[in-house]
Design a protein around this motif. Structure first.
Motif, PDB file in Angstrom:
ATOM      1  N   ARG A   1     106.952 117.367 115.154  1.00  0.00           N
ATOM      2  CA  ARG A   1     105.568 117.581 115.574  1.00  0.00           C
ATOM      3  C   ARG A   1     104.641 117.253 114.414  1.00  0.00           C
ATOM      4  NH1 ARG A   1     107.623 117.175 119.531  1.00  0.00           N
ATOM      5  NH2 ARG A   1     107.639 118.459 121.398  1.00  0.00           N
ATOM      6  N   THR A   2     103.487 116.739 114.715  1.00  0.00           N
ATOM      7  CA  THR A   2     102.545 116.362 113.667  1.00  0.00           C
ATOM      8  C   THR A   2     101.556 117.486 113.415  1.00  0.00           C
ATOM      9  OG1 THR A   2     100.728 115.489 114.996  1.00  0.00           O
ATOM     10  CG2 THR A   2     102.627 114.058 114.671  1.00  0.00           C
ATOM     11  N   GLU A   3     100.826 117.338 112.327  1.00  0.00           N
ATOM     12  CA  GLU A   3      99.742 118.265 112.013  1.00  0.00           C
ATOM     13  C   GLU A   3      98.442 117.483 111.831  1.00  0.00           C
ATOM     14  OE1 GLU A   3     100.968 120.477 108.627  1.00  0.00           O
ATOM     15  OE2 GLU A   3     102.605 121.486 109.663  1.00  0.00           O
ATOM     16  N   LEU A   4      98.294 116.421 112.569  1.00  0.00           N
ATOM     17  CA  LEU A   4      97.116 115.572 112.435  1.00  0.00           C
ATOM     18  C   LEU A   4      95.928 116.176 113.175  1.00  0.00           C
ATOM     19  CD1 LEU A   4      98.736 112.060 112.949  1.00  0.00           C
ATOM     20  CD2 LEU A   4      98.052 113.100 110.803  1.00  0.00           C
ATOM     21  N   GLU A   5      94.737 115.870 112.663  1.00  0.00           N
ATOM     22  CA  GLU A   5      93.525 116.392 113.282  1.00  0.00           C
ATOM     23  C   GLU A   5      93.073 115.534 114.458  1.00  0.00           C
ATOM     24  OE1 GLU A   5      90.585 116.781 110.256  1.00  0.00           O
ATOM     25  OE2 GLU A   5      91.704 118.276 109.108  1.00  0.00           O
ATOM     26  N   ASN A   6      93.426 114.268 114.461  1.00  0.00           N
ATOM     27  CA  ASN A   6      93.011 113.367 115.530  1.00  0.00           C
ATOM     28  C   ASN A   6      93.964 113.519 116.718  1.00  0.00           C
ATOM     29  OD1 ASN A   6      92.548 111.149 117.245  1.00  0.00           O
ATOM     30  ND2 ASN A   6      91.803 109.895 115.554  1.00  0.00           N
ATOM     31  N   PRO A   7      93.500 114.087 117.840  1.00  0.00           N
ATOM     32  CA  PRO A   7      94.414 114.349 118.965  1.00  0.00           C
ATOM     33  C   PRO A   7      94.954 113.072 119.602  1.00  0.00           C
ATOM     34  CG  PRO A   7      92.125 114.791 119.582  1.00  0.00           C
ATOM     35  CD  PRO A   7      92.130 114.560 118.103  1.00  0.00           C
ATOM     36  N   ILE A   8      94.190 111.963 119.543  1.00  0.00           N
ATOM     37  CA  ILE A   8      94.659 110.703 120.134  1.00  0.00           C
ATOM     38  C   ILE A   8      95.836 110.165 119.336  1.00  0.00           C
ATOM     39  CG2 ILE A   8      94.022 108.328 120.673  1.00  0.00           C
ATOM     40  CD1 ILE A   8      91.155 109.305 121.099  1.00  0.00           C
ATOM     41  N   VAL A   9      95.688 110.171 118.017  1.00  0.00           N
ATOM     42  CA  VAL A   9      96.766 109.698 117.151  1.00  0.00           C
ATOM     43  C   VAL A   9      97.977 110.620 117.269  1.00  0.00           C
ATOM     44  CG1 VAL A   9      97.453 109.261 114.768  1.00  0.00           C
ATOM     45  CG2 VAL A   9      95.164 108.603 115.549  1.00  0.00           C
ATOM     46  N   GLU A  10      97.718 111.930 117.283  1.00  0.00           N
ATOM     47  CA  GLU A  10      98.805 112.896 117.404  1.00  0.00           C
ATOM     48  C   GLU A  10      99.597 112.676 118.693  1.00  0.00           C
ATOM     49  OE1 GLU A  10      99.367 117.665 116.804  1.00  0.00           O
ATOM     50  OE2 GLU A  10      97.682 116.989 118.008  1.00  0.00           O
ATOM     51  N   LYS A  11      98.883 112.432 119.788  1.00  0.00           N
ATOM     52  CA  LYS A  11      99.552 112.180 121.064  1.00  0.00           C
ATOM     53  C   LYS A  11     100.421 110.927 120.981  1.00  0.00           C
ATOM     54  CE  LYS A  11      98.663 111.553 126.015  1.00  0.00           C
ATOM     55  NZ  LYS A  11      99.523 110.355 126.135  1.00  0.00           N
ATOM     56  N   ASP A  12      99.886 109.870 120.345  1.00  0.00           N
ATOM     57  CA  ASP A  12     100.637 108.632 120.158  1.00  0.00           C
ATOM     58  C   ASP A  12     101.972 108.900 119.473  1.00  0.00           C
ATOM     59  OD1 ASP A  12      99.413 106.482 121.293  1.00  0.00           O
ATOM     60  OD2 ASP A  12      98.456 105.747 119.476  1.00  0.00           O
ATOM     61  N   ILE A  13     101.920 109.657 118.381  1.00  0.00           N
ATOM     62  CA  ILE A  13     103.108 109.869 117.558  1.00  0.00           C
ATOM     63  C   ILE A  13     104.110 110.775 118.264  1.00  0.00           C
ATOM     64  CG2 ILE A  13     103.913 110.798 115.357  1.00  0.00           C
ATOM     65  CD1 ILE A  13     101.179 109.902 114.186  1.00  0.00           C
ATOM     66  N   ILE A  14     103.620 111.832 118.890  1.00  0.00           N
ATOM     67  CA  ILE A  14     104.520 112.719 119.634  1.00  0.00           C
ATOM     68  C   ILE A  14     105.142 111.975 120.811  1.00  0.00           C
ATOM     69  CG2 ILE A  14     104.594 114.784 121.086  1.00  0.00           C
ATOM     70  CD1 ILE A  14     102.546 116.053 119.196  1.00  0.00           C
TER      71      ILE A  14
END
Length: 697
Positions: A5-18
């Motif tokens: 799981r990521t800890e990124l602030e950008n939800p679009i990027v986080e969704k991409d990675i997950i």
């Protein structure tokens, strides 16, 4: 594989990675077909290597811009996940190699902490948008194209129009009429123009490309106003997506669509698509690319260069005055485009007090440093000398462009990296005066696909093979006469002769010696080549192609000890065609989710395009059940009407053509999005019912 799981602030990027992590897990569990998964990972910069079980990661750096912090981040990533090396590419990316697939989501998340993306670096997408590295500091530029390259990148990133095109699509911005970004060799190439009243715009070239069959772009707009840049590109992408070839990947680029339909028809179709565009005009934020912090070094007046002769050569070949008075740009020549991570860290430590915090990667696999004061030049030269990056002759005969070839690439036929190093060494030792010659370019690719840009070199080589009796030996195809003419005009090299690879150095000697002996005063290589003619060079080099005089050494490729064996893998420069019905319906479901998510976000144009993709995937799935595999979206539309609507197997209120092509007849409004998404959902449900009936029959 551990959950991530990521800890990124950008939800679009986080969704991409997950989502990538989930798709890898599904692939490992056999829930996603391997060919579908291939196209998915390619669009996220993950590219299979020649070596089994490891990946090349392509890091997307729009127009080659990278900060000190980003370089250090990528170096850390390469140490932790890859092979402790940074490879600079001809598209101004950085590649790292030997990465485990399962670790790519974690790697991506760490890169994104410094605003570095992998998204759409490979696959059937708009690839990294390139630009002249000197954009913003070039004394000859009408204006800085950097904000336009960035604005185009920003608009297209994750845009549904270019997520699953027939093949890759390349865009380049040159900074001036000198066309150092090779606009003539791109799907869309752009050169800045300024009207007397100060209005900005672009000369636009369309349909260029390299590869095995290089084609030069056509000039289609002498002055495209700046606010029409993005709408024009979007319209052309829509045409390419709908009408481009999808079965035969060798004919799937825009240049072949233009060849098939004709330039005028492609331009007409693009005009039709303007109705459906998300925007009709698009104002580029000219301040989007922030100016770097400019250092003010002091106490350098007494610094002397460590070697005066080498310093003067470096000044003459690697340094130029910027348009900003009092500052200089400094090019760094990088052998084979490879920078070991330790060297990268030493470089940043050595230069960070002397140059601006913005490096540009160049199309010939070097680096450009900016905003160096005259007083700082000796200190910078000494610093670069200390880290082994002060070689003179940037962009000269001694600066050879090359792709990775058989070192890591699936498509490599022969070694290009070692050969490039051999060529550079030969130039420095035998033709030292040519470090001042920027007219002649030497470029090398490991196969015919031109990742090393061999077809637009004055002297180009691409890897191949030859048969001598029952044996196979590595060879090089020699190409001559390519290169930049200027202002959107270029030349593709002629295939002159194929010779054993180990004789390629003798080819180079013969060409350079003849040019020196027989060119007229001040005659550039293009003029010399045209005056002599292709056959002159064929006859000159023919003795080197004689296979009756082969030695055992010539059956061993550059950089190898073992006898050569031709081994070509499956190419991954684009995703492959997906022919499985279940996979297509899975894909349609996923696209319907994207359509609904875009609709909820108020992104009507994106929702509409996702719905269009739902209709295409659903129709293609049923066609495959009848053994019909159409190679274009247009063909799918026609065949579905013929196979299902005309036979009353599927009942629609009109034709499928009428249903789906509402997309380019309506403005992307909320009301149309509402209706179109509902129709797409109904159609998908109908297709699923039909599919179940077919399975039960």
């Amino acid at each position: 594989m551990q959950s991530f799981r990521t800890e990124l602030e950008n939800p679009i990027v986080e969704k991409d990675i997950i989502d990538l992590e989930k798709k890898i897990r599904d692939f490992r569990e056999g829930k996603i077909h391997d060919e579908k998964f291939r196209s998915l990972r390619l669009a996220r910069g993950i590219y299979g290597q020649r070596q089994q079980g490891v990946q090349m990661i392509r890091i997307k750096l729009p127009f080659g811009k990278v900060s000190f912090k980003q370089i250090l981040r990528i170096a850390d990533i390469s140490d932790e996940y890859a092979s402790r090396n940074l490879h600079l590419t001809t598209r101004q990316d950085i590649q790292i190699h030997y990465v485990s697939l399962d670790r790519t989501p974690e790697l991506w998340a760490k890169l994104e902490q410094d605003d570095i993306t992998l998204r759409e670096a490979c696959g059937n997408t708009v690839r990294n948008i390139t630009a002249s590295p000197d954009a913003g500091i070039n004394p000859k530029e009408p204006f800085d194209v950097s904000p336009y390259a960035y604005g185009t990148f920003e608009y297209l990133l994750r845009n549904p129009v270019n997520q699953d095109m027939p093949r890759k699509f390349k865009i380049a911005f040159s900074s001036s009429d000198e066309d150092t970004a090779f606009a003539f060799a791109h799907d869309i190439g752009l050169i800045p123009k300024l009207k007397p009243n100060g209005e900005r715009g672009f000369k636009l070239m369309l349909g260029g490309g390299l590869g095995a069959q290089p084609m030069l772009a056509s000039i289609v707009e002498e002055f495209l106003p700046e606010d029409q840049l993005v709408p024009y590109i979007e319209s052309m992408l829509r045409v390419f997506d709908r009408y481009g070839e999808r079965s035969n990947r060798n004919k799937a680029r825009l240049k072949y669509l233009i060849q098939k339909l004709g330039l005028d028809e492609v331009l007409r179709l693009a005009q039709v698509e303007r109705t459906a565009n998300k925007v009709k005009t698009y104002k580029i934020n000219r301040d989007a690319v922030q100016q770097p912090v400019i250092p003010q070094p002091t106490g350098l007046e007494s610094v002397a260069p460590v070697n005066q002769l080498n310093y003067q050569q470096w000044l003459d070949t690697n340094v130029f005055e910027q348009k900003q008075e009092g500052y200089y740009g400094v090019y760094i020549k990088v052998l084979k485009g490879d920078i070991p991570t330790d060297q990268a860290r030493k470089l940043i430590a050595a230069i960070q007090s002397l140059v601006a915090d913005e490096i540009r990667i160049t199309a010939n696999q070097g680096l450009l440093l900016k905003y160096v004061t005259k007083q700082a030049l000796p200190a910078l030269f000494n610093a670069l000398t200390e880290v082994g990056l002060a070689a003179p002759g940037f962009d000269s005969v001694a600066d050879v462009t090359t792709c990775p070839g058989t070192d890591t690439c699936n498509l490599g036929i022969s070694n290009s990296m070692t050969f490039a190093a051999v060529v550079e060494d030969l130039i420095y030792k035998e033709y030292a005066d040519l470090i001042y010659n920027r007219d002649i370019k030497i470029k090398i690719s490991g196969c015919m696909n031109s990742c090393g840009q061999h077809s637009m070199a004055h002297i180009g080589f691409h890897g191949s093979s030859l048969k001598a009796g029952a044996r196979v030996l590595p060879s090089m195809q020699v190409m001559l006469g390519g290169g930049i003419v200027g202002d959107g005009v270029g030349r593709a090299g002629d295939r002159v002769i194929k010779i054993p690879s180990k004789r390629a150095t003798d080819v180079l000697r013969a060409l350079l010696n003849d040019y020196k002996a027989n060119s007229t005063e001040g005659e550039i290589f293009h003029s010399y080549y045209d005056r002599k003619g292709k056959d002159y060079f064929y006859q000159m080099l023919k003795p080197l192609a004689d296979l009756t005089t082969l030695t055992d050494e010539e059956f061993v490729d550059w950089g190898h000890m073992e006898t050569y064996a031709s081994a070509i893998g499956v190419g991954e420069c684009a995703g492959v065609v997906i022919d499985l019905v279940a996979t297509l319906l899975y894909e349609a479901d996923e696209k319907m989710e994207w359509a609904n998510a875009s609709y909820e976000a108020g992104s009507w144009a994106d929702a509409i395009y996702h719905a269009y993709s739902v209709l295409i995937s659903s129709a293609k799935a049923l066609l495959l059940d009848k053994g019909v595999n159409s190679s274009t979206h247009g063909g799918i539309i026609r065949e579905f009407d013929t196979q299902y609507v005309a036979t009353n197997e599927i009942s629609l209120n009109g034709s499928f053509n009428d249903l789906i092509l509402q997309i380019n007849q309506n403005e992307p409004s909320e009301s149309f999005a509402t209706a179109y998404l509902a129709q797409a959902a109904d159609f998908l449900a109908t297709v699923k019912v039909k599919r179940e009936l077919l399975l039960q029959s």
